[in-house]
Write a protein that holds these residues in place. Structure first.
Motif, PDB file in Angstrom:
ATOM      1  N   TYR A 187      14.361   0.647  -0.449  1.00  0.00           N
ATOM      2  CA  TYR A 187      13.139  -0.381  -0.592  1.00  0.00           C
ATOM      3  C   TYR A 187      11.860   0.331  -0.423  1.00  0.00           C
ATOM      4  O   TYR A 187      10.878  -0.150  -0.999  1.00  0.00           O
ATOM      5  CB  TYR A 187      13.412  -1.185   0.765  1.00  0.00           C
ATOM      6  N   ASN A 188      11.651   1.369  -0.291  1.00  0.00           N
ATOM      7  CA  ASN A 188      10.522   2.232  -0.191  1.00  0.00           C
ATOM      8  C   ASN A 188      10.015   2.993  -1.503  1.00  0.00           C
ATOM      9  O   ASN A 188       8.889   3.553  -1.567  1.00  0.00           O
ATOM     10  CB  ASN A 188      10.356   3.270   1.172  1.00  0.00           C
ATOM     11  N   LEU A 191       9.799   0.651  -7.526  1.00  0.00           N
ATOM     12  CA  LEU A 191      10.751  -0.424  -8.262  1.00  0.00           C
ATOM     13  C   LEU A 191      10.409  -0.109  -9.925  1.00  0.00           C
ATOM     14  O   LEU A 191      11.301   0.226 -10.628  1.00  0.00           O
ATOM     15  CB  LEU A 191      10.499  -1.617  -8.019  1.00  0.00           C
ATOM     16  N   LYS A 192       9.287  -0.131 -10.241  1.00  0.00           N
ATOM     17  CA  LYS A 192       8.984  -0.125 -11.672  1.00  0.00           C
ATOM     18  C   LYS A 192       9.120   1.346 -12.250  1.00  0.00           C
ATOM     19  O   LYS A 192       9.933   1.585 -13.193  1.00  0.00           O
ATOM     20  CB  LYS A 192       7.484  -0.450 -11.980  1.00  0.00           C
ATOM     21  N   LYS A 193       8.969   2.273 -11.319  1.00  0.00           N
ATOM     22  CA  LYS A 193       9.235   3.722 -11.765  1.00  0.00           C
ATOM     23  C   LYS A 193      10.834   4.037 -12.086  1.00  0.00           C
ATOM     24  O   LYS A 193      10.955   4.674 -12.999  1.00  0.00           O
ATOM     25  CB  LYS A 193       8.575   4.619 -10.972  1.00  0.00           C
ATOM     26  N   ALA A 194      11.532   3.343 -10.844  1.00  0.00           N
ATOM     27  CA  ALA A 194      12.834   3.502 -11.012  1.00  0.00           C
ATOM     28  C   ALA A 194      13.597   2.967 -12.173  1.00  0.00           C
ATOM     29  O   ALA A 194      14.508   3.652 -12.985  1.00  0.00           O
ATOM     30  CB  ALA A 194      13.661   2.848  -9.629  1.00  0.00           C
ATOM     31  N   LEU A 221      18.954  -7.827  -4.037  1.00  0.00           N
ATOM     32  CA  LEU A 221      18.409  -7.073  -2.889  1.00  0.00           C
ATOM     33  C   LEU A 221      19.500  -7.141  -1.620  1.00  0.00           C
ATOM     34  O   LEU A 221      19.731  -7.686  -1.011  1.00  0.00           O
ATOM     35  CB  LEU A 221      17.181  -8.203  -2.360  1.00  0.00           C
ATOM     36  N   GLY A 222      20.307  -5.659  -1.674  1.00  0.00           N
ATOM     37  CA  GLY A 222      21.215  -5.511  -0.722  1.00  0.00           C
ATOM     38  C   GLY A 222      20.523  -5.346   0.679  1.00  0.00           C
ATOM     39  O   GLY A 222      19.469  -5.447   1.055  1.00  0.00           O
ATOM     40  N   ASP A 223      21.623  -4.854   1.525  1.00  0.00           N
ATOM     41  CA  ASP A 223      21.239  -4.906   2.964  1.00  0.00           C
ATOM     42  C   ASP A 223      20.609  -3.457   2.793  1.00  0.00           C
ATOM     43  O   ASP A 223      19.602  -3.469   4.219  1.00  0.00           O
ATOM     44  CB  ASP A 223      22.549  -4.636   3.825  1.00  0.00           C
ATOM     45  N   SER A 224      20.865  -2.604   2.313  1.00  0.00           N
ATOM     46  CA  SER A 224      20.238  -1.372   2.433  1.00  0.00           C
ATOM     47  C   SER A 224      19.463  -0.701   1.254  1.00  0.00           C
ATOM     48  O   SER A 224      19.245   0.549   1.230  1.00  0.00           O
ATOM     49  CB  SER A 224      21.254  -0.170   3.223  1.00  0.00           C
ATOM     50  N   GLY A 258      12.160  11.733  -7.644  1.00  0.00           N
ATOM     51  CA  GLY A 258      11.998  11.585  -6.126  1.00  0.00           C
ATOM     52  C   GLY A 258      12.257  10.417  -5.600  1.00  0.00           C
ATOM     53  O   GLY A 258      11.893   9.747  -4.617  1.00  0.00           O
ATOM     54  N   ILE A 259      13.247   9.557  -6.320  1.00  0.00           N
ATOM     55  CA  ILE A 259      13.773   8.101  -6.172  1.00  0.00           C
ATOM     56  C   ILE A 259      15.040   8.542  -5.185  1.00  0.00           C
ATOM     57  O   ILE A 259      16.088   9.093  -5.798  1.00  0.00           O
ATOM     58  CB  ILE A 259      13.884   7.263  -7.406  1.00  0.00           C
ATOM     59  N   THR A 260      15.249   7.703  -4.179  1.00  0.00           N
ATOM     60  CA  THR A 260      16.218   8.132  -3.338  1.00  0.00           C
ATOM     61  C   THR A 260      17.588   6.960  -3.688  1.00  0.00           C
ATOM     62  O   THR A 260      17.189   5.900  -3.994  1.00  0.00           O
ATOM     63  CB  THR A 260      16.066   7.662  -1.643  1.00  0.00           C
ATOM     64  N   ILE A 261      18.698   7.432  -3.428  1.00  0.00           N
ATOM     65  CA  ILE A 261      19.870   6.596  -3.481  1.00  0.00           C
ATOM     66  C   ILE A 261      20.082   6.324  -2.193  1.00  0.00           C
ATOM     67  O   ILE A 261      20.978   7.264  -1.469  1.00  0.00           O
ATOM     68  CB  ILE A 261      20.809   7.083  -4.423  1.00  0.00           C
TER      69      ILE A 261
END
Length: 280
Positions: A187-188, A191-194, A221-224, A258-261
């Protein structure tokens, strides 16, 4: 003294022998000519079905059936020429056929299913299918069974009746297939970059097609995590290579940017009040 047959004494026997001889010759001619006609009609059936592109297995089965059915008719006609009552034989054959049919009903069901498969052709040899509880490449189709080889190179022999009794999924029937993935980001994260990164993975993959156009869209928009649906079209024969390749490329691209999964986490809070001593 010259030997001769007295017509008054032996005449009836000679007539009877001559009659039986003529009947025997007639029956023999009926059998020989009828057998040739039956074989010729079987060959004509074979050639006609082959001309119209009917499957070879079904062609052989139908032409052989035509030949043997006509041969039975010829044999009955030859026996009738000999003066043998064929009604009882027909009754015996009918009863025997009924008994055999009941005993082999499952086998005959497989033959009927094979006819359906070979006529309507829901799949052919070489197609990747899901049918009869098996998934893999069709190696052969016979009158009783269909041989399917999964991706791990086993051999699964499936009764034809089990195939036609359920759903048949043919993955090779269309020239193109769609690869579907669900990718989650934190969530942090941006979004557009991803979204741009995921589009870049699809665009740069050599197996993906420009048309139909690929899709990258927020689906949940999931739980995590924020989940993206990633869809791309590829050639059917390249599906698995593209499927696994895109997964690897997505992970590498997200890490590089630098985008987390995220993965499911659980926060545990301990309530310490239960262990506190009551104050006096």
């Amino acid at each position: 003294m010259e030997a001769y047959l007295d017509p008054e004494t032996y005449g009836p026997y000679l007539d009877l022998a001559l009659g039986y001889t003529l009947q025997l010759l007639g029956a023999l001619l009926i059998f020989l000519i009828g057998k040739r006609v039956a074989k010729a009609l079987g060959n004509v059936t074979n050639k006609a079905m082959s001309k119209y592109g009917v499957d070879e297995t079904l062609t052989k089965f139908v032409s052989s059936s035509v030949y043997f059915v006509l041969l039975v008719v010829v044999i009955m006609a030859a026996l009738g020429q000999l003066g043998i009552e064929t009604t009882s034989f027909m009754a015996i054959l009918g009863a025997a056929g009924l008994a055999v049919g009941l005993a082999l009903k499952d086998t005959l069901a497989n033959v009927g299913a094979a006819v359906i498969i070979l006529i309507f052709r829901p799949f052919k040899v070489g197609d990747f299918v899901e049918a009869g509880g098996a998934t893999g490449t069709v190696e052969s189709i016979s009158l009783f069974t269909t041989t399917i080889s999964p991706v791990d190179n086993r051999t699964i022999i499936v009764p034809n009746a089990a195939i036609t009794a359920g759903n048949i999924v043919n993955f090779s029937n269309k020239p193109h297939r769609r690869v579907d993935h669900v990718v989650g980001i934190g969530y942090n994260d941006d979004l557009k970059k991803a979204k741009e990164v995921l589009y870049g993975v699809i665009r740069d993959n050599p197996r993906t097609l420009d048309e139909p156009a690929p899709l990258v869209a927020v689906s949940e928009l999931g739980d995590s995590s924020v989940n993206f649906t990633v869809r791309a079209w590829v050639k059917s024969e390249e599906y698995w290579d593209a499927y696994f390749g895109i997964i690897e490329e997505v992970k590498l691209a997200l890490d590089a940017n630098g985008i987390t999964i995220p993965y499911p986490q659980m926060d545990v809070h301990l309530d310490s009040t239960e262990n506190e001593e009551p104050q006096a």
